[in-house]
Every structure is written in structure tokens, then in C-alpha cells.
Design a protein around this motif. Structure first.
Motif: not given
Length: 125
Positions: A43-66
């Protein structure tokens, strides 16, 4: 002693304010996909710049934005310049060779450098 005991709320982040009349900031759900195919949302703010990658909080793996494009190299990014590259911008190789031979002669003659590197001159009797 029981009459003098402190009464009140427990310690912690407990608020006695209710949420009536509070307007939440606009938000959006952003979905990311892990290399193994699983997805998670952030969940992010509507005004936020959306990053292309984000770390999964459960596994720690890097996920790519769908729905995001494949990563591209930044065309604005300059190539890394080494010390040698910067030196060659100021002098040619021939100039550097001349300068090196001049400095080596000065070093061998004892004009520059630490004393232990100077060649001893032979004493003439």
C-alpha cells in the motif's frame, strides 16, 4: 496500599481518539511479482513515485512491479572514468613518457624523492 495504586491505561500505543471525522490520505495498492511467480501487494500513497522493485517483507526476495516495463539502462548515466582516462584527457602518451623519463632522471640524480632511493655517487680521490 491498594488505595494508592495508580489507575489508568496500560503502556503502549493505545489511543483513546476515535476515527470519526478523520479522512485518510488517498492510497493505492501496488502489486509485485517474485521470481518464483508468487505476488504480494504494497500500500502506497497516490502521490508516491512507485519503484520498479520492492523487497517482499515475508521472504526478503526482490519482486518486480506487475505491469512495469523491463528495466532499461539509463541513457543519461555517464560511464565510469578512471584516473588514467582523466590523465589522457590532459596529456598524450608521448608527453607522459617524456615526463616519466625526466622524473626518473631527477630521482636517480638525487634531486627529488626520499634519500634512501638516491644512488650514491662514487667518491673520486
Amino acid at each position: 496500599m491498594a488505595e494508592r495504586a495508580l489507575r489508568g491505561a496500560r503502556l503502549g500505543a493505545q489511543s483513546f481518539e476515535d476515527e470519526r471525522g478523520v479522512e485518510m490520505a488517498p492510497r493505492q495498492e501496488v502489486e509485485y511479482r517474485l521470481p518464483d511467480g508468487r505476488t504480494f501487494t504494497v500500500t502506497m500513497s497516490d502521490e508516491a513515485e512507485i519503484p520498479a522493485e520492492w523487497e517482499d517483507p515475508k521472504t526478503g526476495q526482490m519482486g518486480r512491479r506487475v505491469g512495469a516495463d523491463a528495466p532499461t539502462e539509463d541513457a543519461d548515466e555517464k560511464p565510469v572514468r578512471t584516473h588514467w582516462d582523466m590523465l589522457l584527457e590532459r596529456r598524450s602518451v608521448e608527453e607522459l613518457e617524456d615526463l616519466l623519463s625526466e622524473r626518473l632522471e631527477m630521482l636517480r640524480g638525487g634531486e627529488i624523492g626520499p634519500p634512501h632511493l638516491h644512488r650514491r655517487k662514487k667518491k673520486t680521490a
